[in-house]
Design an enzyme around this catalytic site. Structure first.
Site, mmCIF file in Angstrom:
data_model
loop_
_atom_site.group_PDB
_atom_site.id
_atom_site.type_symbol
_atom_site.label_atom_id
_atom_site.label_comp_id
_atom_site.label_asym_id
_atom_site.label_seq_id
_atom_site.Cartn_x
_atom_site.Cartn_y
_atom_site.Cartn_z
ATOM 1 C CE LYS A 121 -35.641 18.712 8.699
ATOM 2 N NZ LYS A 121 -34.452 19.562 8.744
ATOM 3 N N GLY B 37 -39.820 24.136 -0.116
ATOM 4 C CA GLY B 37 -38.371 24.296 -0.249
ATOM 5 C C GLY B 37 -37.913 23.988 -1.649
ATOM 6 N N GLY C 278 -34.947 18.742 -2.576
ATOM 7 C CA GLY C 278 -35.450 18.220 -1.294
ATOM 8 C C GLY C 278 -36.853 17.642 -1.437
ATOM 9 N N GLY C 279 -37.729 18.376 -2.093
ATOM 10 C CA GLY C 279 -39.127 17.945 -2.229
ATOM 11 C C GLY C 279 -39.251 16.645 -3.003
ATOM 12 C CD GLU D 60 -44.492 26.645 -2.594
ATOM 13 O OE1 GLU D 60 -43.541 26.930 -3.355
ATOM 14 O OE2 GLU D 60 -44.730 27.254 -1.540
ATOM 15 C CB CYS E 173 -41.956 30.099 -3.952
ATOM 16 S SG CYS E 173 -43.290 30.680 -2.938
ATOM 17 C CD GLU F 53 -36.604 28.707 -7.580
ATOM 18 O OE1 GLU F 53 -37.307 29.500 -7.001
ATOM 19 O OE2 GLU F 53 -36.532 27.501 -7.275
#
Ligand code: NAP
Length: 528
Positions: free
Chosen positions: A183, A240, A244-245, A264, A301, A392
Site C-alpha cells: 500500500k 508509521g 495507524g498501526g 513498528e 523512530c 512522542e
C-alpha cells in the site's frame, strides 16, 4: 518514468477516477505527477494474483528467490539519478541521505539473498523414529518454517526507500516465500512507483510468477483497510504512527480469520545520563545529543525524545550545553506539511504543560515546512503525574527530566510505555551501582545502548528493532535485520512423512547442507 498508475502484478493499471498528487515540501508546491487510487476491483485482482503466485513461489528454492532479491537491488540501482531526484522532491530530504538510504535498501535485499543461499534459517528440526522405545515407540517427526501467504506492506513516510516499497518488510516477506502487496505511501507515491518498476523488472528477469509483487496507490485509509480485511491476505507489515498501526492491528484481529500485524510505531527512546557521564563528558554528550535530536529534522523512530538524569549542578550544566548546541543548528525541511503541522501541534501542546521550562527554542523565521527545534525540561514529579509529557513529538524535540534521585528515575522509567531503544551514558561500574535503573530500562525497550546515540540502526543479524507495545505490536520480532524473515513464516511438523515427499530441508540426505537440529544435536551432517 512516473505514470501515476498501480502495479497489479506485472501490469500497470489506472481504472479508478480518484486521483491525488504528491508534494514538494521544499518548493511548497504540488509535484507534476498525478496518481490513480486503486479501485476495489484492482485490490481484489492484486490479491488474487498474489494468492496464485504463492502456489509456486512458496516452493521456490532459496537460491532462486535469492536471485530475485539480488535482481531487485540491481534494478533499483539502475534507476540511477532519476530515482534519487524523485525521492528528494517528494520528501524534502537531501541527496546524500537519499543515496545512503538507497545503499541501505540494496544492502538489506542482498543480506536476505545471502540468508536464503545459506538456508539454515528455516530451523529444520528432526526427531528420528525409535520403534523400539518403551513403553511406546517414538514416531518420526520433522519440523521447519514455511511461508504464511500474501502479505500487505504499509511503508512509512520517513524512509521512502528502506522502510517502504522494497524496504525491510517487503524484502523479508519475499525472502520467506510470501508474495507482497504494497500500500504505497501517499507522500512519496512517485518514488514508490519507480521502485515498484524495479521490483517488477527483476521479477520478470528472474521468471517469478506474475503477482509476486503489486503496488497500490491511495491517499486515504480505505485501500489499506480493504487490503487488511481481504481473506487472502495472511499478514501485515507496517511502519508509521501509533494511531495507524493500532487501527490496522485492531482491524486484522476483528477479521473472521485474524492475521498477524507487525507494526513498528512510536518511540521516545529514553536516554539516562548517569553522574560520571555528566561530570566527565557532559559537554561532549551535549554536543552529540544536539546532533542526534536534529538529525533528519528529528524524523526518526529512534530520535532521543527523552533525556533523564538525577538533579545536580552537572545535570544543569549538561542541559544548558545541550540548549546552546541545539541553538547553533539550522532548522531543516520536514517531509510534508502534514508532518510539519503535527510537529507544531505536538510541540505546542507539550510546551503548555505545567512545570515545563524551555531549554532551547529556535525562534527566527524559517522557510515553509522547516522544523524549528525545541528542548524542554521538567522535574521528575511533574513528568510522573502528567502522561501528556510521555507522548512522542515526531521532529526535532526533546525533554530533559530532572529526577530527585535514583528511585524517582527508576519510577519514571517504569511508567514509560514500550520503546524501541533505551540508552545509558555512564561508566561500566555504574551499571552495577544503578542496577534498578538499568533493569527498569531493559524492561521497557528492545535495544539497550551504552555510551552512544540511538539514531542509526545497523542492519545486521543481531539488531533488534521492535519493543514492547506501542513501540511495536509484537516485541518478540524485529523489523530490521535478517531475523525479520521470521515474521512471515509458521512452523509445520511432518509426522511419519515419506522421504521423497518431504521438503529438501528435512530430507535425510540434507541436500541443502544446512545446519539442522537432529535428535537434539546441531549438525549439518546427513542422517545415516
Ligand atoms: P502513518 O500516518 O501511520 O501512515 C503510514 C501508512 O499507513 C500510510 O500509508 C497510511 O495511509 C496508512 N494508514 C495510516 N492509518 C491508517 C488506517 N487507520 N487505516 C489504514 N491505513 C492507514 O505514518 P506516516 O505517514 O509515516 O507519518 C505520520 C506520523 O507517524 C508522523 O507524524 C509520526 O508521528 C509517525 N511516525 C512514526 C514513526 C516511527 O517509527 N515512530 C515513523 C514514521 C512516522 P494514508 O496516509 O493514505 O492514510
Amino acid at each position: 518514468m512516473i505514470t501515476g498508475k498501480n502495479y497489479i502484478g506485472n501490469k500497470l493499471s489506472s481504472n479508478g477516477s480518484n486521483t491525488y498528487k504528491t508534494f514538494d515540501p521544499k518548493l511548497n508546491l504540488d509535484t507534476e505527477w498525478t496518481f490513480y487510487e486503486a479501485t476495489k476491483e484492482e485490490i481484489g485482482e492484486a490479491v488474487d494474483k498474489a494468492q496464485d503466485a504463492f502456489q509456486s513461489y512458496k516452493n521456490f528454492s532459496g537460491a532462486k528467490k535469492a536471485t530475485f532479491l539480488e535482481a531487485i537491488a540491481e534494478e533499483i540501482e539502475a534507476l540511477g539519478d532519476e530515482l534519487i531526484q524523485a525521492y528528494c522532491k517528494e520528501s524534502g530530504l537531501p541527496e546524500g541521505r537519499a543515496i545512503g538510504e538507497r545503499g541501505r535498501t540494496m544492502g538489506q535485499l542482498r543480506a536476505f539473498a545471502q540468508l536464503l543461499k545459506e538456508g539454515s534459517w528455516v530451523e529444520a528440526t528432526i526427531d528420528t523414529a525409535q520403534p523400539d522405545r518403551k513403553p511406546l515407540p517414538k514416531i518420526d517427526l520433522r519440523k521447519m518454517l514455511l511461508p504464511i501467504g500474501p502479505i500487505a506492506v504499509f511503508g512509512s513516510s520517513n524512509f521512502p526507500f528502506a522502510f517502504s516499497t522494497a524496504g525491510g518488510d517487503t524484502a523479508s516477506a519475499l525472502a520467506s516465500g510470501c508474495p507482497v502487496i504494497v500500500k504505497s505511501h501517499p507522500m512519496h507515491a512517485g518514488t514508490g512507483e519507480m521502485v515498484s518498476s524495479a521490483v517488477i523488472k527483476a521479477a520478470e528477469r528472474t521468471n517469478m510468477p506474475d503477482g509476486v509483487f503489486s503496488n497500490l496507490n491511495s491517499s486515504g485509509i480505505e485501500v489499506g483497510q480493504q487490503l487488511v480485511l481481504h481473506p487472502k491476505i495472511k499478514g501485515v507489515g507496517f511502519t508509521g504512527s501509533i494511531k495507524g498501526g493500532t487501527a490496522l492491528y485492531k482491524l486484522a484481529n476483528e477479521r473472521k480469520e485474524p492475521i498477524p500485524v507487525f507494526a513498528e510505531m512510536g518511540s521516545i527512546n529514553p536516554v539516562v545520563v548517569l553522574p560520571s557521564a555528566l561530570r566527565e563528558k557532559g559537554l561532549d554528550w551535549a554536543k552529540q545529543y544536539a546532533g542526534s535530536v536534529m538529525l533528519g529534522a528529528g524524523q526518526f523512530c529512534t530520535n532521543p525524545g527523552l533525556i533523564l538524569g538525577i538533579k545536580s549542578t552537572s545535570l544543569d550544566a549538561f542541559t544548558n550545553a545541550l540548549g546552546d548546541e541545539i541553538d547553533k543548528l539550522e532548522p531543516t525541511c520536514m517531509l510534508h506539511p502534514n508532518i510539519h503541522n503535527n510537529y507544531e501541534k505536538g510541540k505546542n501542546e507539550l510546551s503548555n504543560q505545567g512545570g515545563a521550562d524551555v531549554v532551547a527554542e529556535y525562534k527566527k523565521s524559517v522557510a515553509p515546512n522547516h522544523a524549528q527545534q525545541k528542548v524542554l525540561t521538567v522535574n521528575g514529579a511533574n513528568f510522573l503525574k502528567n502522561p501528556k509529557l510521555h507522548q512522542e513529538v515526531f521532529g526535532p524535540f526533546s525533554i530533559v527530566v530532572r529526577c530527585a534521585d535514583a528511585k524517582e528515575l527508576t519510577e519514571v522509567l517504569n511508567c514509560l510505555e514500550g520503546q524501541l531503544t533505551g540508552t545509558i551514558l555512564g561508566n561500566p561500574d555504574e551499571l552495577k551501582t544503578y542496577r534498578s535503573v538499568v533493569d527498569a530500562l531493559q524492561g521497557r525497550v528492545g535495544r539497550l545502548i551504552f555510551n552512544g546515540v540511538p539514531t542509526g540502526v545497523e542492519v545486521c543479524p543481531s539488531m533488534q528493532h521492535g519493543g514492547p507495545f506501542p513501540a511495536s505490536t509484537d516485541s518478540r520480532f524485529t523489523s530490521v535485520g535478517v531475523s525479520a524473515v521470521k515474521r512471515w513464516v509458521r512452523p509445520v511438523s511432518f509426522q511419519n512423512w515419506p522421504q521423497e515427499e518431504l521438503p529438501e530441508a528435512l530430507q535425510d540426505g540434507n541436500p541443502l547442507s544446512i545446519m539442522r537440529i537432529v535428535d537434539s544435536e546441531h549438525t549439518n551432517k546427513k542422517l545415516e
